[in-house]
Enzyme design. Structure first.
Site, PDB file in Angstrom:
ATOM      1  N   ASP A 143       0.857  -1.189   0.000  1.00 24.31           N
ATOM      2  CA  ASP A 143       0.000   0.000   0.000  1.00 24.31           C
ATOM      3  C   ASP A 143       0.895   1.242   0.000  1.00 24.31           C
ATOM      4  O   ASP A 143       1.888   1.314   0.727  1.00 24.31           O
ATOM      5  CB  ASP A 143      -0.909  -0.013   1.239  1.00 24.31           C
ATOM      6  N   ILE A 144       0.510   2.219  -0.809  1.00 26.07           N
ATOM      7  CA  ILE A 144       1.339   3.420  -0.982  1.00 26.07           C
ATOM      8  C   ILE A 144       1.344   4.302   0.281  1.00 26.07           C
ATOM      9  O   ILE A 144       2.275   5.081   0.496  1.00 26.07           O
ATOM     10  CB  ILE A 144       0.833   4.214  -2.222  1.00 26.07           C
ATOM     11  N   ASN A 204     -13.114  -3.095   2.416  1.00 26.68           N
ATOM     12  CA  ASN A 204     -14.148  -2.069   2.520  1.00 26.68           C
ATOM     13  C   ASN A 204     -15.042  -2.078   1.279  1.00 26.68           C
ATOM     14  O   ASN A 204     -14.542  -2.121   0.151  1.00 26.68           O
ATOM     15  CB  ASN A 204     -13.501  -0.690   2.657  1.00 26.68           C
ATOM     16  N   GLN A 246     -14.425   2.785   1.750  1.00 26.19           N
ATOM     17  CA  GLN A 246     -13.792   2.465   0.470  1.00 26.19           C
ATOM     18  C   GLN A 246     -13.486   3.753  -0.285  1.00 26.19           C
ATOM     19  O   GLN A 246     -14.359   4.624  -0.410  1.00 26.19           O
ATOM     20  CB  GLN A 246     -14.701   1.564  -0.382  1.00 26.19           C
ATOM     21  N   HIS A 260     -10.401  -4.710  -3.220  1.00 24.78           N
ATOM     22  CA  HIS A 260      -9.066  -5.062  -2.730  1.00 24.78           C
ATOM     23  C   HIS A 260      -9.170  -5.493  -1.274  1.00 24.78           C
ATOM     24  O   HIS A 260     -10.052  -5.049  -0.551  1.00 24.78           O
ATOM     25  CB  HIS A 260      -8.087  -3.889  -2.883  1.00 24.78           C
ATOM     26  N   HIS A 275      -7.112  -5.631   2.287  1.00 27.19           N
ATOM     27  CA  HIS A 275      -5.973  -5.097   3.039  1.00 27.19           C
ATOM     28  C   HIS A 275      -5.396  -6.178   3.956  1.00 27.19           C
ATOM     29  O   HIS A 275      -6.150  -6.882   4.633  1.00 27.19           O
ATOM     30  CB  HIS A 275      -6.427  -3.941   3.950  1.00 27.19           C
TER      31      HIS A 275
HETATM   32  P1  AMP Z   1      -9.775   1.683   0.584  1.00 31.75           P
HETATM   33  O1  AMP Z   1      -9.917   2.896   1.460  1.00 31.75           O
HETATM   34  O2  AMP Z   1     -10.152   0.396   1.251  1.00 31.75           O
HETATM   35  O3  AMP Z   1     -10.478   1.874  -0.751  1.00 31.75           O
HETATM   36  O4  AMP Z   1      -8.231   1.535   0.318  1.00 31.75           O
HETATM   37  C1  AMP Z   1      -7.543   2.131  -0.728  1.00 31.75           C
HETATM   38  C2  AMP Z   1      -6.087   1.928  -0.419  1.00 31.75           C
HETATM   39  O5  AMP Z   1      -5.349   2.003  -1.609  1.00 31.75           O
HETATM   40  C3  AMP Z   1      -5.513   2.973   0.540  1.00 31.75           C
HETATM   41  O6  AMP Z   1      -4.944   2.316   1.662  1.00 31.75           O
HETATM   42  C4  AMP Z   1      -4.459   3.684  -0.309  1.00 31.75           C
HETATM   43  O7  AMP Z   1      -3.337   4.059   0.431  1.00 31.75           O
HETATM   44  C5  AMP Z   1      -4.134   2.649  -1.352  1.00 31.75           C
HETATM   45  N1  AMP Z   1      -3.675   3.179  -2.630  1.00 31.75           N
HETATM   46  C6  AMP Z   1      -4.261   4.140  -3.371  1.00 31.75           C
HETATM   47  N2  AMP Z   1      -3.562   4.346  -4.517  1.00 31.75           N
HETATM   48  C7  AMP Z   1      -2.520   3.476  -4.483  1.00 31.75           C
HETATM   49  C8  AMP Z   1      -1.438   3.185  -5.371  1.00 31.75           C
HETATM   50  N3  AMP Z   1      -1.274   3.864  -6.519  1.00 31.75           N
HETATM   51  N4  AMP Z   1      -0.556   2.232  -5.016  1.00 31.75           N
HETATM   52  C9  AMP Z   1      -0.706   1.554  -3.846  1.00 31.75           C
HETATM   53  N5  AMP Z   1      -1.697   1.774  -2.982  1.00 31.75           N
HETATM   54  C10 AMP Z   1      -2.598   2.710  -3.285  1.00 31.75           C
END
Ligand code: AMP
Ligand code: ZN
Length: 137
Positions: free
Chosen positions: A31-32, A87, A94, A100, A102
């Protein structure tokens, strides 16, 4: 694949990522913006916005991947526990609308995730609600 979806592009290797696992159906990446370093997200290669849209076969393959990834993340980070979170919908937190999962490493006392307030049921309410939900399955 959905051309407007960033996770479709990452999952299918069009946008580079810190990949820790890949097979025919999934890519798992760091995760970024990690809750802790090692926080991983598992992305199906096929687009589905959420759990309600994903096909049963892919859904069935997801937990074994989460188990594999969680074991490796635990070993490398030395964490005390792991949360598997997923989520669905804005109300549930979400932010990226490509399903996805986590994999979040946790450390004793880190307090990084909210604990929900514990509610209760009135007499007979749980049985009535359980029956209603059961009827929808
Ligand atoms: P959610 O809130 O469950 O939709 O989670 C989205 C997740 O994706 C968050 O934890 C972000 O930090 C992660 N995220 C968003 N863009 C990227 C990306 N380009 N590379 C890796 N993780 C990402
Ligand atoms: Zn997508």
């Amino acid at each position: 694949m959905n051309d407007n979806c960033i996770f479709c592009k990452i999952a299918n290797g069009i946008i580079p990522s810190a990949t820790i696992y890949e097979d025919a159906d999934f890519r798992a990446i760091l995760d970024i913006a990690p809750a802790h370093k090692g926080h991983t997200i598992i992305l199906p290669k096929q687009h589905a916005a959420n759990l309600f849209e994903i096909d049963e076969e892919t859904a069935g393959k997801l937990l074994p991947v989460a188990k594999k990834v969680a074991g490796a993340v635990k070993k490398v980070t030395g964490c005390d526990g792991i949360n598997i979170l997923q989520n669905n919908g804005e109300a549930a937190g979400q932010t990226v609308f490509h399903l996805h999962v986590h994999v979040v490493p946790r450390f004793e006392g880190d307090g990084i995730l909210p604990v929900w307030p514990q509610g209760s049921y009135a007499d007979g309410e749980a049985a009535e609600l359980a029956a209603k939900i059961k009827a929808e399955l």
